[in-house]
Scaffold this motif. Structure first.
Motif, PDB file in Angstrom:
ATOM      1  N   ARG B 212      75.396  78.086  66.570  1.00  0.00           N
ATOM      2  CA  ARG B 212      74.030  78.353  67.037  1.00  0.00           C
ATOM      3  C   ARG B 212      73.418  79.431  66.172  1.00  0.00           C
ATOM      4  N   ASN B 213      72.092  79.323  65.996  1.00  0.00           N
ATOM      5  CA  ASN B 213      71.377  80.344  65.231  1.00  0.00           C
ATOM      6  C   ASN B 213      69.927  80.368  65.678  1.00  0.00           C
ATOM      7  N   THR B 214      69.297  81.509  65.440  1.00  0.00           N
ATOM      8  CA  THR B 214      67.892  81.680  65.790  1.00  0.00           C
ATOM      9  C   THR B 214      67.103  81.908  64.517  1.00  0.00           C
ATOM     10  N   TYR B 215      66.060  81.099  64.325  1.00  0.00           N
ATOM     11  CA  TYR B 215      65.152  81.287  63.199  1.00  0.00           C
ATOM     12  C   TYR B 215      63.804  81.654  63.786  1.00  0.00           C
ATOM     13  N   ASP B 216      63.561  82.953  63.975  1.00  0.00           N
ATOM     14  CA  ASP B 216      62.308  83.439  64.543  1.00  0.00           C
ATOM     15  C   ASP B 216      62.078  82.802  65.926  1.00  0.00           C
ATOM     16  N   ASP B 217      61.107  81.891  66.037  1.00  0.00           N
ATOM     17  CA  ASP B 217      60.797  81.318  67.351  1.00  0.00           C
ATOM     18  C   ASP B 217      61.567  80.032  67.637  1.00  0.00           C
ATOM     19  N   LEU B 218      62.493  79.684  66.743  1.00  0.00           N
ATOM     20  CA  LEU B 218      63.243  78.444  66.892  1.00  0.00           C
ATOM     21  C   LEU B 218      64.732  78.744  67.093  1.00  0.00           C
ATOM     22  N   ASP B 219      65.306  78.183  68.156  1.00  0.00           N
ATOM     23  CA  ASP B 219      66.752  78.288  68.385  1.00  0.00           C
ATOM     24  C   ASP B 219      67.359  76.909  68.167  1.00  0.00           C
ATOM     25  N   ILE B 220      68.425  76.867  67.368  1.00  0.00           N
ATOM     26  CA  ILE B 220      69.072  75.589  67.073  1.00  0.00           C
ATOM     27  C   ILE B 220      70.552  75.726  67.377  1.00  0.00           C
ATOM     28  N   SER B 221      71.156  74.683  67.954  1.00  0.00           N
ATOM     29  CA  SER B 221      72.614  74.664  67.973  1.00  0.00           C
ATOM     30  C   SER B 221      73.125  73.242  67.826  1.00  0.00           C
ATOM     31  N   LEU B 222      74.293  73.146  67.207  1.00  0.00           N
ATOM     32  CA  LEU B 222      74.953  71.861  66.994  1.00  0.00           C
ATOM     33  C   LEU B 222      76.363  71.994  67.540  1.00  0.00           C
ATOM     34  N   ASN B 223      76.852  70.955  68.204  1.00  0.00           N
ATOM     35  CA  ASN B 223      78.207  71.070  68.729  1.00  0.00           C
ATOM     36  C   ASN B 223      78.956  69.757  68.689  1.00  0.00           C
ATOM     37  N   TRP B 224      80.262  69.900  68.808  1.00  0.00           N
ATOM     38  CA  TRP B 224      81.164  68.758  68.714  1.00  0.00           C
ATOM     39  C   TRP B 224      82.262  68.960  69.750  1.00  0.00           C
ATOM     40  N   PHE B 225      82.634  67.855  70.390  1.00  0.00           N
ATOM     41  CA  PHE B 225      83.716  67.897  71.371  1.00  0.00           C
ATOM     42  C   PHE B 225      84.612  66.688  71.129  1.00  0.00           C
ATOM     43  N   ASN B 226      85.920  66.911  71.203  1.00  0.00           N
ATOM     44  CA  ASN B 226      86.859  65.803  71.067  1.00  0.00           C
ATOM     45  C   ASN B 226      87.947  65.962  72.110  1.00  0.00           C
ATOM     46  N   GLY B 227      88.047  64.965  72.995  1.00  0.00           N
ATOM     47  CA  GLY B 227      89.086  65.047  74.012  1.00  0.00           C
ATOM     48  C   GLY B 227      88.754  64.205  75.225  1.00  0.00           C
ATOM     49  N   THR B 228      89.251  64.658  76.372  1.00  0.00           N
ATOM     50  CA  THR B 228      89.105  63.902  77.610  1.00  0.00           C
ATOM     51  C   THR B 228      87.693  64.067  78.153  1.00  0.00           C
ATOM     52  N   SER B 229      87.021  62.941  78.396  1.00  0.00           N
ATOM     53  CA  SER B 229      85.661  62.984  78.914  1.00  0.00           C
ATOM     54  C   SER B 229      85.637  63.692  80.261  1.00  0.00           C
ATOM     55  N   ARG B 230      84.677  64.578  80.436  1.00  0.00           N
ATOM     56  CA  ARG B 230      84.500  65.240  81.732  1.00  0.00           C
ATOM     57  C   ARG B 230      83.915  64.259  82.739  1.00  0.00           C
ATOM     58  N   GLU B 231      83.199  63.269  82.231  1.00  0.00           N
ATOM     59  CA  GLU B 231      82.576  62.287  83.102  1.00  0.00           C
ATOM     60  C   GLU B 231      83.491  61.066  83.216  1.00  0.00           C
TER      61      GLU B 231
END
Lengths: 268, 409
Positions: B212-231
């Motif tokens: 995650r990072n903040t560029y002034d008025d913009l917040d961006i995050s990217l994520n990845w998950f690998n494993g057992t589905s919570r749903e």
């Protein structure tokens, strides 16, 4: 033709005119220029405090005198050339204990603000253009608690007056931010140490809304005066709030990273 | 001799710095206890389908929060157990360790080891990318409450953003209301016989990354998950003879999920977007998103109150085959914050399904403080659904009103 004597006379007259001109301009310092000069000197007198931690208590009173208490810790970092940074951690009321508020104040643009909600482990960003709303249900607005910056107002010197036993300059300060909750503030600044002693706030309808009185000034690091009691009275509702500082420490080693979004998640 | 002096000086320096640290530490928090006790009553407007269920339920809750901080200020331990006792639903009566976490802080990295909670995302109505913790459905059917997750979390603070790396051993099964519980739909979910794609079952070790990072008025995050589905995928349960038991059984597939989050502040607007791509051998690959805005009017009607408007739209590529009710739904909510001494807030909202025009829900949440430290919360939910294919159909007789009181210390 200029001989040596003539030159002397000419130089004398030129310097006399120059001196007169300088003296005249000082005498003719306009109320606006004098107001700006006092505000600039006030800011300069408080420069260099670095960082601080304070423990504070807010006592909220309604028109019937019923009280409610808020307790919080404030971490602050001085930023040169821009507004200061602040981190507020709430301890009381207990249902909001652990909630933390991070503010990066700016002079000419809206502040950056974040709120950390510990139950959800969530940091929420807040749109902060309008800072006129009450802080924690108190008579202080977010705007009232922001750091003093010269460029946030235009000034006009009004008169000299004694307040709290101190000889003060009285300045009219008009917020430059069009989203300010006030049309003007009247500020009493003492002439001995450039400390604000009293502020009157006028609402958008130009009527007197609140009066703030500063007292219990203590000196830190031989240079920085801090009022330990701030009393805000709302004349329109009869409500009031006292903001009491129970403890302050300066230069405890706080840095930029203690005021990043990430620091909110471990604020305690 | 010179060397000895140097060593002596170093020892003195170290000792004095310890002494200084010690003085500071004495002034910082060593141990802190806070938390609450709660009582809650819930009344349903309509009689239950199943005679096992009742029209009201009561429960008591407790959540103490114990916190220790080491003298150096760089280490802390938090312990937060949670207990609910419910008069009606034995599944809702449950104990969980919400947090048992050691936090170690260094200059440019942090480590968290133990059981904890992590929140990802920005939206209000649906939490799409938020996947680290399992949902505690018996606590809150709308997915707002989570179970504690065992984890090792390493946080790296870089100039180009913050990276969190997670190792997640120990899978938590989703909680579901029991036979006697309400808000469970028309079928009982047999949580005692959950099935897994992985032969490791709950022992499968999952991994996740978030930047995650903040560029002034913009917040961006990217994520990845690998494993057992919570749903889980809910399947009809078979008995050993091959017949249907009439109950559903949760099946937890292995998934790989990519998520993206963006938030942009413009004047009094906050624009929000979350999107995911989820894939796995046992599920259909799909994309989903939720996005919208929040707008706040400060000091409305000449008062000190703020009015916030939240509008969000959620979409799932699978359409009406989606396993979630918010597959093509629009939500509109208004939050009134009185900014009074009692911190009174009222949130009212409405969600409309755009595929099933008769499917909608309405909710009101109001809270205020009474005295110094007692919080009173009133919740109301009304559901409407006419189409039995709609996932919300099972809730159409579950309209309820709930009053909760929490004493904080």
């Amino acid at each position: 033709m200029l001989n040596r004597n003539n030159l002397k006379v000419w130089l004398k007259s030129v310097s006399l005119v120059g001196a007169l001109w300088v003296a005249n301009s000082a005498l003719a310092e306009s109320p606006e220029e004098k107001g700006l000069r006092i505000a600039t000197e006030r800011k300069a007198a408080d420069k260099g405090w670095g960082d601080s931690i304070a423990t504070t208590k807010m006592i909220l009173r309604n028109a019937h005198g019923e009280e409610s208490v808020r307790e919080m810790r404030l971490k602050a970092l001085e930023v040169n050339g821009d507004g200061d940074k602040g981190l507020t951690i709430f301890d009381r009321p207990r249902d909001v204990a652990g909630t933390a508020f991070l503010n990066h104040s700016h002079i000419n643009e809206p502040d950056d603000q974040w709120l950390y909600l510990p139950a959800l482990k969530r940091v929420k960003r807040i749109a902060s253009r309008n800072k006129s709303g009450p802080f924690m249900g108190s008579e202080f607005s977010y705007e009232d608690l922001a750091s003093f910056e010269v460029a946030k107002y235009t000034y006009k010197y009004l008169r000299d007056e004694v307040v709290n036993g101190e000889k003060c300059w009285v300045l009219e300060s008009i917020p430059t931010d069009r989203y300010s909750g006030y049309t003007k503030q009247i500020v009493w600044i003492d002439q001995s140490h450039y400390r604000p002693q009293k502020v009157e706030f006028y609402d958008r309808k130009r009527s007197l809304l609140k009066t703030l009185t500063m007292s219990d000034y203590k000196l830190y690091l031989d240079k920085y005066w801090r009022a330990h009691t701030l009393s805000m009275v709302n004349h329109q509702t009869g409500k009031s709030t006292d903001l009491l500082t129970t403890e302050t420490q300066f230069r405890v080693g706080l840095e930029e990273r203690d005021f990043e979004q990430n620091a909110l998640r471990r604020a305690r | 001799m010179l060397r000895l002096n140097k060593i002596c000086a170093a020892v003195v320096m170290a000792a004095s710095s310890c002494a200084v640290n010690g003085v500071i530490a004495q002034e910082s928090v060593d141990f802190e206890l806070r938390g609450y006790f709660g009582a809650e009553g819930r009344y349903y407007a309509e009689h239950a389908h199943d005679p096992m269920q009742s029209d009201s339920q009561f429960s008591v809750t407790a959540e103490p929060d114990l916190y220790w901080q080491w003298p150096d200020g760089n280490n802390s331990f938090t312990f937060k157990p949670y207990l609910r006792l419910d008069s009606q639903d034995s599944e809702r009566t449950h104990f969980d360790i919400r947090e048992a976490m050691w936090l170690h802080i260094e200059r440019d990295w942090e480590m968290r080891l133990g059981i904890g909670k992590v929140f990802w995302g920005v939206t209000e109505t649906v939490h799409l990318v938020d996947i680290v913790n399992q949902t505690d459905t018996v606590e809150a059917f709308d997915g707002e409450e989570k179970l504690g997750q065992p984890m090792l979390q390493l946080t790296f603070l870089k100039d180009w953003g913050i990276v969190d790396a997670f190792v997640l051993p120990g899978f938590r099964e989703r909680t579901f209301p029991g036979k006697e519980g309400r808000l469970r739909g028309n079928f009982v979910i047999d949580t005692n016989n959950a099935q897994y794609e992985s032969s490791d079952k709950t022992g499968h070790i999952d991994f996740a990354l978030n930047w995650r990072n903040t560029y002034d008025d913009l917040d961006i995050s990217l994520n990845w998950f690998n494993g057992t589905s919570r749903e889980p995928v809910l399947r009809p349960e078979m008995n050993p003879q091959g017949g249907l038991t009439g109950e559903l059984v949760p099946f937890y597939p292995q998934i790989n999920q990519f998520g993206a989050v963006a938030q942009y502040i413009y004047l009094d607007w906050i624009w929000k977007l979350e999107a995911i791509n989820r894939a796995g051998d046992k599920i259909d690959d799909y994309n989903a998103m939720v996005g919208g805005f929040e707008y706040t009017f400060v000091g409305v009607f000449g008062s000190f109150s703020d009015l916030g408007i939240v509008a969000e739209y959620s979409w799932d590529e699978r359409g009406t085959d989606a396993s979630v009710p918010a597959q093509n739904d629009v939500s509109l909510a208004a939050r009134v914050v009185l900014n009074d001494i009692s911190s009174t807030e009222i949130l009212a909202g409405w969600t409309q399904d755009l595929d099933y025009s008769d499917s909608r829900s309405l909710f009101v949440e109001a809270s205020t403080r009474v005295g110094d430290s007692t919080k009173v919360t009133l919740d109301m939910w009304l559901f409407n659904s006419e189409d039995s294919r709609d996932l919300g159909y099972g809730f159409s007789h579950e309209d309820f009103i709930q009053l909760a009181v929490e004493w904080y210390y």
